[in-house]
Design an enzyme around this catalytic site. Structure first.
Site, PDB file in Angstrom:
ATOM      1  N   ASP A 234       0.921  -2.931   5.997  1.00 62.62           N
ATOM      2  CA  ASP A 234       0.723  -2.399   4.645  1.00 62.62           C
ATOM      3  C   ASP A 234       1.156  -3.331   3.527  1.00 62.62           C
ATOM      4  OD1 ASP A 234       3.360  -2.234   5.316  1.00 62.62           O
ATOM      5  OD2 ASP A 234       3.671  -0.209   4.549  1.00 62.62           O
ATOM      6  N   GLU A 235       1.522  -4.567   3.839  1.00 62.12           N
ATOM      7  CA  GLU A 235       1.975  -5.491   2.804  1.00 62.12           C
ATOM      8  C   GLU A 235       1.269  -6.830   2.940  1.00 62.12           C
ATOM      9  OE1 GLU A 235       6.312  -5.504   1.930  1.00 62.12           O
ATOM     10  OE2 GLU A 235       6.452  -4.165   3.657  1.00 62.12           O
TER      11      GLU A 235
ATOM     12  N   LEU B 132       0.831  -1.209   0.000  1.00 59.10           N
ATOM     13  CA  LEU B 132       0.000   0.000   0.000  1.00 59.10           C
ATOM     14  C   LEU B 132       0.864   1.257   0.000  1.00 59.10           C
ATOM     15  CD1 LEU B 132      -2.610  -1.200   2.635  1.00 59.10           C
ATOM     16  CD2 LEU B 132      -2.926  -1.082   0.168  1.00 59.10           C
TER      17      LEU B 132
ATOM     18  N   TYR C 127      -0.216   4.895   6.289  1.00 58.85           N
ATOM     19  CA  TYR C 127      -0.755   5.711   7.374  1.00 58.85           C
ATOM     20  C   TYR C 127      -1.315   7.029   6.846  1.00 58.85           C
ATOM     21  CZ  TYR C 127       1.573   2.720  10.880  1.00 58.85           C
ATOM     22  OH  TYR C 127       1.971   1.680  11.673  1.00 58.85           O
TER      23      TYR C 127
END
EC number: 2.7.7.7
Length: 740
Positions: free
Chosen positions: A151-152, A60, A64
């Protein structure tokens, strides 16, 4: 990775040999030549292996920052930074265009970009929730999804690609196109099976990214390749919000584009330092280095694995993540040098964890405290201690009852003092609290008595070797025997872990015996075999050991084999309770066996029965029994404890008995009081076999169902009594509570 002070988890590589790349290429060429006259469709779908896998790595964009922009759309076109402490842990691309970088000091970032908007990102709750939404969405495309931080994600699309290829007609296969970029602008060969598979994978990856944006408002990059290592490397070639597919022929070009060996996922800081000491700095250096020397320096498995990684070989599977195996909250800071300050920080972390336990529904059975001491080195070492959570505390976890805060803080501070000598100066830069050994108890909706009589939990959920992953933690790939020093304190209850990066998240429990190992013919008289089968294994052992001692000691023996077991046998028979005399001294010995713990290493606080308030229920039963022995008339009995044994078992399990929500002292000792200011006295008479516990109010009188022995009832812990009363009332039994 976006989390402050945390590096990405290494993927690691498998140790299995892959097929030789050239031989596989020749085989594909032969297949292509033989099938050229049959059409493309017939040559597709060879048996899946390492080279025919299709793996997608989804990363992503500035995660944040995206979550903050979704929460507040006014920030979308402004330079935005997410601040944790004194660092900008991430920023959006508007800020990056103006010179702001990840992990930049706040002051430096403001100098670079005065118009930078900063939002506080120390509370990870919203990021965590969005992260799991992404994983759930990806699981709609393929069930095999592995989380890597917030995020992964890795997604194994191999089976999905197979299905799509089976649905395509021959003329449709020849028209398959790529979605996104092709690494190194390599030409596509539609007669190559692997090329077609990866092209279909790129189309599915594009669909996943589109769904993420339409449903969640998030953008991200994707890499499509034949293994996790290559997919992760290629996903970052074109950013942001783009994707790249890596064809097999370009693998070496991608690997050699790395500037240093530490850029290879799976090679951590310590291993890179060892390689540098051997003169290995580049990928080519590692590829050409002598395998024998490498194995001698690093060990065979590590040497073989990292050398395979240098060639882009990675057989490691995409591991289905499922629910998180642990919950952790951590806080990093410049300096923590007092016990009071450490306690305050631990309380803050614990409060956040308790909220997460409430939302998750499972109950943790182990708590871990992690510290990081100040060091001038770039990569700091971490130390940890962990211990089981007492069952009476587990009972309150996840219920929203904040009475649990005090005992949990006490436990964590004891762990803290076992690592830090608070009488000497210390300087910490990180504290982390972790709940692990999470269990979804089916007993949440059942009564306590139901738990004793229900089929026992599977062995894997109660014993055996468990491995708990902290997904946001960087685990070094150096040999574990060299890297990690796990030493158990004399009590065996507190586990110590010291690593360069993070604790080894593994807990060992003693292996339980199978129920079938116990001969049912040896059961004591009056014990129902079916009920016996449902009891926890350690209680079965206790009953059988009592029967065995009774057999060998003979009728003339003074000892009473089942003294402490009377609470167990009372579930089977009324009469049996009345035939067994009681010797509180036996129970006292067993109780001391539970409570006493050897002192810790010099320089740390000792763990003993007086300081370990969490080792027993809210009242100190060992202390209580000691005082009772002074006041009561006690018949002489054997000095050796006869009932409750912890021999040949892991103290981590035996110290807190397998009964949920009840301490061993509560189950096997006589309930000592109904009023905090009043003690009842046991006598040597027949009536003294069970203490004369009165109802909670002197004005209440309970009429029991016909098959219930009041003496046995008053032997039960108070929580069990209340539950039984409630169950009988709901069932409409012939009992009532009268008021005088």
């Amino acid at each position: 990775m976006e989390k402050l002070g945390v590096e990405p988890e290494e993927e690691g590589g498998g140790d299995d040999d892959e097929e030789d790349a050239e031989a596989w290429a020749m085989e594909l060429a032969d297949v292509g030549a033989a099938a050229s006259s049959q059409g493309v469709h017939d040559q597709v779908l060879p048996t899946p292996n390492a080279s025919s896998r299709v793996i997608v790595h989804v990363d992503l964009d500035c995660f944040y920052a995206q979550v903050e922009m979704i929460s507040n759309p006014e920030l979308k076109d402004k330079p935005l930074g997410v601040q944790q402490k004194y660092l900008v842990v991430t920023c959006n691309y508007e800020a990056r265009k103006l010179g702001v970088k990840k992990l930049m000091n706040v002051r430096d970032a403001k100098e670079k970009c005065p118009q930078l908007v900063l939002v506080n990102g120390e509370d990870l709750t919203r990021y965590r929730e969005m992260s799991y939404k992404v994983t759930e969405l990806l699981e709609e495309f393929s069930p095999v999804v592995e989380r890597l931080g917030f995020d992964e994600n890795f997604v194994d699309l191999t089976e999905m690609v197979e299905k799509r290829l089976q649905q395509l007609q021959s003329d449709e296969l020849s028209a398959v196109t790529v979605s996104g970029h092709v690494y190194n602008n390599q030409s596509i060969n539609l007669l190559d099976v692997l090329h077609i598979r990866l092209l279909v994978g790129s189309q599915i990856a594009a669909e996943m990214r589109e769904a993420m944006y339409n449903q969640l408002g998030l953008t991200g990059c994707a890499g499509v390749a034949s293994n996790k290592l290559l997919a992760k490397l290629v996903s970052g070639v074109f950013k942001p919000n783009q994707q790249t597919v890596l064809l097999p022929e370009s693998c070496q070009h991608l690997i050699h584009s790395l500037n240093h060996i530490k850029e290879i996922p799976g090679i951590g800081y310590k291993t890179a330092k060892c390689l540098e000491a051997l003169g290995i700095n580049s990928v080519r250096d590692l590829q050409t280095f002598s395998p024998k020397i490498l194995e001698k320096e690093l060990g065979i498995s590590v040497a073989q694995r990292i050398q395979k990684l240098s060639f882009g070989e990675d057989n490691s599977p995409v591991i289905l993540s499922g629910p998180p195996q642990s919950f952790s909250e951590e806080d990093s800071f410049k300096k923590c040098s007092s016990e009071v300050e450490a306690k305050n920080k631990i309380e803050e972390l614990l409060a956040s964890l308790l909220n997460r336990v409430c939302q998750d529904g499972r109950k943790p059975h182990t708590v871990r405290l992690i510290i990081r001491r100040y060091s001038s080195e770039k990569h700091y070492g971490r130390e940890s201690r962990q211990c089981p959570i007492p069952s009476h505390v587990i009972q309150k976890l996840g219920t929203g009852n904040y009475d649990v805060m005090t005992p949990m803080v006490d436990i964590l501070m004891k762990l803290f003092r076992n690592m830090v000598n608070v009488k000497m100066p210390f300087h910490l830069t990180l504290l982390s609290v972790c709940f692990c050994n999470l269990k979804a108890l089916n007993t949440a909706k059942k009564g306590l008595i139901d738990y004793y009589l229900m089929p026992s939990l599977s062995t894997t959920s109660r014993s055996g070797k468990h491995s708990f992953k902290m997904k946001d933690t960087h685990m070094e790939d150096f040999p574990k025997d060299k890297e990690t020093n796990r030493d158990f304190l004399p009590s065996g209850r507190i586990e110590s872990t010291r690593t360069r990066e993070s604790p080894l998240d593994t807990t060992n429990f003693s292996k339980e015996k199978d129920i079938n190992e116990f001969p049912l013919c040896s059961l004591p008289e009056g014990v129902d075999q079916e009920v016996f089968k449902q009891l926890p294994v350690d209680i079965q052992e206790e009953i059988l050991s009592g029967k065995s001692r009774e057999k060998f000691q003979g009728k003339g023996s003074v000892s009473c084999p089942l003294h402490a077991s009377r609470g167990v046998l009372s579930f089977f028979s009324k009469k049996q309770m009345q035939d067994i005399p009681i010797n509180p001294r036996d129970h006292l010995s067993s109780s001391k066996q539970v409570s006493s713990v050897s002192p810790c290493e010099p320089g740390t606080s000792g763990f003993n029965s007086s300081s370990s308030s969490y080792m027993s229920s809210q009242k100190d039963y060992s202390y209580y029994l000691d005082n009772r022995l002074k006041d009561e008339r006690i018949s002489q009995g054997p000095k050796e404890p006869q009932g409750f044994h912890f021999t040949n078992s892991n103290p981590a399990v035996s110290a807190f008995h397998s009964f949920p929500n009840l301490q061993s002292e509560q189950l096997f000792s006589r309930n000592h009081t109904t009023d905090s200011h009043k003690q009842t006295v046991a006598t040597d008479s027949h009536e003294g076999l069970t203490e004369n516990r009165e109802p909670d109010s002197v004005d209440e009188k309970i009429t029991f169902p016909s098959d219930i022995d009041p003496q046995v009832f008053y032997e039960l812990p108070e929580a069990v009594q209340k539950e039984l009363l409630a169950e009988w009332k709901r069932a409409g039994s012939d009992f009532h509570i009268g008021h005088k």
